[in-house]
Enzyme design. Structure first.
Site, mmCIF file in Angstrom:
data_model
loop_
_atom_site.group_PDB
_atom_site.id
_atom_site.type_symbol
_atom_site.label_atom_id
_atom_site.label_comp_id
_atom_site.label_asym_id
_atom_site.label_seq_id
_atom_site.Cartn_x
_atom_site.Cartn_y
_atom_site.Cartn_z
ATOM 1 N N ASP A 110 0.865 -1.175 0.000
ATOM 2 C CA ASP A 110 0.000 0.000 0.000
ATOM 3 C C ASP A 110 0.908 1.233 0.000
ATOM 4 O O ASP A 110 2.134 1.128 0.109
ATOM 5 C CB ASP A 110 -0.875 -0.037 1.257
ATOM 6 C CG ASP A 110 -1.702 1.225 1.432
ATOM 7 O OD1 ASP A 110 -2.332 1.654 0.450
ATOM 8 O OD2 ASP A 110 -1.690 1.793 2.533
ATOM 9 N N LYS A 130 -11.563 6.639 -2.403
ATOM 10 C CA LYS A 130 -11.989 7.747 -1.556
ATOM 11 C C LYS A 130 -13.469 8.113 -1.688
ATOM 12 O O LYS A 130 -14.101 8.525 -0.717
ATOM 13 C CB LYS A 130 -11.095 8.967 -1.805
ATOM 14 C CG LYS A 130 -9.610 8.690 -1.579
ATOM 15 C CD LYS A 130 -9.324 7.923 -0.294
ATOM 16 C CE LYS A 130 -7.871 7.578 -0.129
ATOM 17 N NZ LYS A 130 -7.626 6.607 0.952
#
Length: 265
Positions: free
Chosen positions: A12, A53
Site C-alpha cells: 500500500d 476515496k
C-alpha cells in the site's frame, strides 16, 4: 518442477510506505467534512481507510451518525450528487497537500532494496486516484522508492476490498498463482484485499492508520500506550484474516523467508 516461493510483494502507499500514520487522507477528510458542516471523529474517519476515496465518503455518510449529521445540517437525506460534490472537494483539498505527506516511512527504502536482492518484484496499490499519485510518485522516487508498478482504482474500476488491483499487479508483472504473492499494508482493507486475491496478507503496525499516530506522536509515546495501540491494531488485522502482523516493515524479509519455508513443504 520450479521451486515455489514468493515472487511479488504488493505494498500500500499512505501509512505503509509513505506518510507515517496516513495523515494526509485523515486530515483532508476532516477538513473536507468540516467545510460541509460535519464533524467526524478520528475513529470514524479511519474506519473505512484503504477504500477508494469516493466509496470511503459514502460509507461514512451511510452510517447512522453520518446520515443524522447530514440531515441536521441540510434538512434532507444525502444523495449521489452530494457524494460527488464532497468527493470533488476532497480531491481538490488533497491535491494541494498530498506531496507534503509523501515522506517515506523509516525502513522502507532499505527493506525494498533487500526484497529486490531476494529476487522479488515490487507492486503497489492505493485508494488514491492516478491524478493524486502523480504528485506522490516523484517525491517517493527522490527518496529512493520506485515500485515496479502502481495500480490505482482508475485502472480496475473497483477498489478494496476487491482483489482486482492485486490481480492487475500480478498481470503487469507476470506473477502467478496468488500464493506466490504477499500483500502488505496498514489497513483492514489492505488485509481483505490480499485475502480476497488469494495472496498472503501482512499487517504492518508502525506508521499505520490503524495505530493512528504521526511519526512525532509515535516517537513521543510511552511503551504502555504503544503496546495498547499495537494490540488493538493487531486484533483488527487478525480479525480481517491477516497471516502475519509485524511491528515494522523491516521485518518483512524475515516473514517472507518463513512463508517460503511453508511453501517448500
Amino acid at each position: 518442477m520450479a521451486k515455489e516461493e514468493i515472487k511479488l510483494v504488493v505494498f500500500d502507499w499512505a501509512g505503509t510506505t509513505t506518510d507515517f500514520g496516513s495523515k494526509a487522507p485523515v486530515d483532508v477528510f476532516d477538513r473536507t467534512f468540516r467545510q460541509k458542516g460535519l464533524q467526524f471523529t478520528l475513529d470514524e474517519i479511519n474506519a473505512p481507510m484503504g477504500m477508494e476515496k469516493k466509496a470511503h465518503i459514502k460509507s461514512m455518510l451511510a452510517t447512522e451518525r453520518g446520515s443524522s449529521m447530514w440531515n441536521e445540517v441540510y434538512s434532507r437525506s444525502w444523495n449521489e450528487d452530494d457524494i460527488e460534490e464532497v468527493y470533488q472537494c476532497f480531491e481538490a483539498n488533497l491535491r494541494t497537500v498530498v506531496a507534503e505527506y509523501a515522506k517515506l516511512i523509516p525502513g522502507v527504502a532499505e527493506t525494498v532494496a533487500k526484497l529486490r536482492e531476494m529476487g522479488l518484484k515490487i507492486g503497489s496499490t492505493t485508494g488514491y486516484t492516478a491524478d493524486i499519485m502523480q504528485y506522490v510518485l516523484p517525491v517517493a522516487k527522490q527518496q529512493g522508492y520506485e515500485p515496479d508498478c502502481v495500480v490505482t482504482p482508475d485502472d480496475t474500476e473497483y477498489s478494496r476490498p476487491t482483489p482486482f488491483m492485486v490481480f492487475e499487479c500480478m498481470r503487469q508483472l507476470n506473477v502467478y498463482p496468488p500464493k506466490l504473492v504477499v500483500k502488505a499494508g496498514d489497513t483492514v482493507m489492505d488485509i481483505l484485499e490480499g485475502k480476497n486475491a488469494g495472496a498472503w496478507a501482512v499487517g504492518i503496525l508502525k506508521g499505520s492508520s490503524v495505530v493512528g499516530l504521526s511519526e512525532a506522536e509515535y516517537n513521543a509515546a510511552d511503551a504502555e500506550t504503544l503496546k495498547a495501540l499495537n494490540e488493538k491494531a493487531t486484533k483488527a488485522y487478525l480479525a480481517a484474516g491477516a497471516d502475519f502482523v509485524i511491528n515494522d516493515i523491516t521485518e518483512l524479509p524475515e516473514v517472507i523467508a518463513k512463508i517460503n519455508a511453508t511453501l517448500a513443504k
